[in-house]
Design a protein around this motif. Structure first.
Motif, short mmCIF file in Angstrom:
data_model
loop_
_atom_site.label_atom_id
_atom_site.label_comp_id
_atom_site.label_asym_id
_atom_site.label_seq_id
_atom_site.Cartn_x
_atom_site.Cartn_y
_atom_site.Cartn_z
N HIS A 1 73.39 25.50 74.20
CA HIS A 1 72.31 25.84 73.25
C HIS A 1 71.38 24.66 72.96
O HIS A 1 70.56 24.76 72.03
CB HIS A 1 72.92 26.32 71.92
CG HIS A 1 73.66 27.61 72.02
ND1 HIS A 1 73.06 28.83 71.87
CD2 HIS A 1 74.96 27.87 72.27
CE1 HIS A 1 73.96 29.80 72.01
NE2 HIS A 1 75.13 29.23 72.25
N GLU B 1 71.87 30.96 67.51
CA GLU B 1 72.65 32.22 67.50
C GLU B 1 73.77 32.05 68.52
O GLU B 1 73.52 31.82 69.71
CB GLU B 1 71.72 33.37 67.90
CG GLU B 1 72.36 34.74 67.86
CD GLU B 1 72.30 35.41 66.49
OE1 GLU B 1 71.27 35.28 65.81
OE2 GLU B 1 73.30 36.04 66.10
N THR C 1 76.92 33.53 70.79
CA THR C 1 77.28 34.83 71.37
C THR C 1 78.63 35.25 70.79
O THR C 1 79.39 34.41 70.27
CB THR C 1 77.41 34.74 72.90
OG1 THR C 1 78.51 33.88 73.20
CG2 THR C 1 76.14 34.20 73.54
N SER C 2 78.95 36.55 70.93
CA SER C 2 80.24 36.98 70.40
C SER C 2 81.38 36.34 71.19
O SER C 2 82.45 36.06 70.64
CB SER C 2 80.37 38.50 70.33
OG SER C 2 79.87 39.06 71.48
N GLU D 1 81.37 33.30 72.33
CA GLU D 1 81.51 31.93 71.79
C GLU D 1 82.25 31.96 70.44
O GLU D 1 83.12 31.12 70.17
CB GLU D 1 80.12 31.29 71.65
CG GLU D 1 79.51 30.94 73.00
CD GLU D 1 78.01 30.62 72.93
OE1 GLU D 1 77.51 30.01 73.89
OE2 GLU D 1 77.33 31.00 71.95
#
Ligand code: NAP
Length: 324
Positions: A262, A304, A306-307, A309
Motif C-alpha cells: 500500500h 483501505e 483488503t479482507s 489482509e
C-alpha cells in the motif's frame, strides 16, 4: 475519509482522533511517561492533524494535572480555531475520589480548555470511592445543566459499562463511549463482551494505545537500543524488552509486507486495522511525538486494507499473543 457517528449523537468524528497524553509537559506521574514536548511541536501536531481532517481530540485531567488540556486549548487558539468547530473529549480522574468530586473537577476541565466546549466528559477509570450509579448521576447533571453534551467512560469492563449505561438510561441519557486499550497485541475487548455490548447499544469504542505505544511501528524491533534513548518511563515497559520484541517480530514482518503493498508504513497498517477490522463503532486516538507522525496517522483514513489482509493480521496477532 472516514467519519463516524459518536455514540447515539448527531456528531460525526474522524475515525482517527488525536490522543493528547503526549502534551503532559513531563508533569505528574502519568506525564512523565513520555517526557517533555515544546509548545511549537504541540502546535504543529495539532495543526497537521487538523489539516489531515482529524476533527477531534482526547485529553484528560491526569495528563500533567491539566497541562495537556491547557496545551491543547493554547494550540487551537494560536491556530484561530473557532469554538464551534472543535470536538474535545476529556476525562476526570476518580482515584480515591467521590462522585461529588465530578463537579469540582469539571470546573478545572472547563477552565483549562476554555474557550472550547467539552463535548464528552469521561470517567477515566472505574476506581472511584462512589458507585457507578452515583457517578453517572453526577455526570448526567452536567449534561442536564448544558455543561457537557455526552457521558463517556474508560477502562470499564462489560459489567461496569452496563451499569453505567443503565444508570444513564434511568435519567433519560445513554452512555456515549467506552475508551479501551485496543491494538493488534491486545484484543481483549473482542472476547470479554465489551465490543459486542457497545455495538448493540450504539456505544462508541475509543481505542487507546492503538500502536501499542509505538511498539507496532517496528521501529524498536529494528533498533532495540533506541527505546533506551527515548525520554520518559515507557522504556521500562516489558513490551519493549528483548524477549517481547523477539516474540512480536513475526507480526511486524506481516505489517511490513502489507505496508509494502500500500506504499504505507507498518504503523499505518496497524492503525488502519484498529479502525477497519471490527467495523464502524471503533475509532482510535493515536498519540504523536512529531507532526510527521500526526500526518501519517491522519493519512490512515485514506488507506483501505483488503479482507484477506485483515484476516492475516487477525491470525498472526492471535498467534504472537499466544491466544487460540
Ligand atoms: N483511557 C486511558 O486509560 C488511556 C491510556 C493510554 C492512552 N490513552 C489515550 O490514548 C492516546 C494514544 O495512546 P498512547 O499514547 O498510549 O499510545 P499510541 O498512540 O499507541 O502510541 C503513541 C506513540 O507511538 C509513536 N508513534 C505514533 N505515531 C507514529 C507513527 N506514525 N510512526 C511511528 N511512530 C509513531 C510515538 O512515540 P515515539 O515516536 O516516541 O516512539 C507516539 O508517542 C493517548 O495520547 C491518550 O489520549 C488513554
Amino acid at each position: 475519509m472516514l467519519y463516524r457517528k459518536f455514540g447515539n449523537s448527531d456528531h460525526h468524528v474522524s475515525a482517527i482522533g488525536l490522543g493528547c497524553w503526549q502534551f503532559s509537559g513531563n508533569r505528574g506521574l502519568a506525564g512523565r511517561f513520555w517526557g517533555d514536548m515544546d509548545e511549537s511541536t504541540i502546535r504543529s501536531i495539532v495543526q497537521t492533524s487538523l489539516e489531515g481532517k482529524v476533527n477531534w481530540f482526547d485529553t484528560a485531567e491526569m495528563y500533567g494535572g491539566g497541562y495537556s488540556e491547557r496545551s491543547l486549548s493554547a494550540a487551537l487558539q494560536s491556530l484561530s480555531i473557532q469554538e464551534q468547530d472543535t470536538f474535545i473529549a476529556t476525562k476526570w480522574n476518580p482515584v480515591l475520589r467521590f462522585a461529588s468530586s465530578i463537579g469540582h473537577s469539571f470546573v478545572d476541565r472547563e477552565t483549562n480548555l476554555a474557550p472550547y466546549p467539552i463535548r464528552v466528559l469521561q470517567v477515566h477509570n472505574p476506581s472511584s470511592l462512589s458507585s457507578i450509579e452515583k457517578q453517572m448521576q453526577a455526570m448526567a447533571a452536567l449534561v442536564h445543566a448544558g455543561k457537557i453534551e455526552m457521558v463517556g467512560v474508560s477502562n470499564f469492563s462489560l459489567d461496569q459499562m452496563k451499569k453505567a449505561n443503565e444508570a444513564l438510561k434511568a435519567v433519560g441519557l445513554t452512555l456515549a463511549s467506552n475508551q479501551m486499550r485496543y491494538h493488534l497485541l491486545d484484543r481483549s475487548i473482542e472476547t470479554n463482551g465489551v465490543l459486542d455490548y457497545a455495538r448493540q447499544h450504539g456505544i462508541t469504542i475509543i481505542a487507546y494505545s492503538p500502536l501499542a505505544q509505538g511498539l507496532l511501528t517496528g521501529r524498536y524491533h529494528e533498533q532495540p537500543n533506541l527505546i533506551r534513548k527515548r525520554p520518559g518511563f515507557r522504556k521500562y515497559l516489558p513490551a519493549f524488552s528483548e524477549n517481547s520484541l523477539h516474540r512480536t517480530q513475526p507480526l511486524i514482518e506481516i505489517l511490513k509486507d502489507i505496508a509494502g503493498e500500500h506504499n504505507a508504513t507498518p504503523a499505518q497498517v496497524a492503525l488502519r486495522w484498529v479502525v477497519q477490522a471490527r467495523g464502524e463503532n471503533v475509532i482510535a486516538i493515536p498519540g504523536a511525538s512529531s507532526a510527521h507522525q500526526a500526518q501519517q496517522n491522519a493519512a490512515v483514513m485514506d488507506l483501505e486494507l483488503t479482507s484477506a489482509e485483515i484476516h492475516l493480521l487477525d491470525k498472526i496477532s492471535r498467534e504472537v499473543s499466544g491466544r487460540p
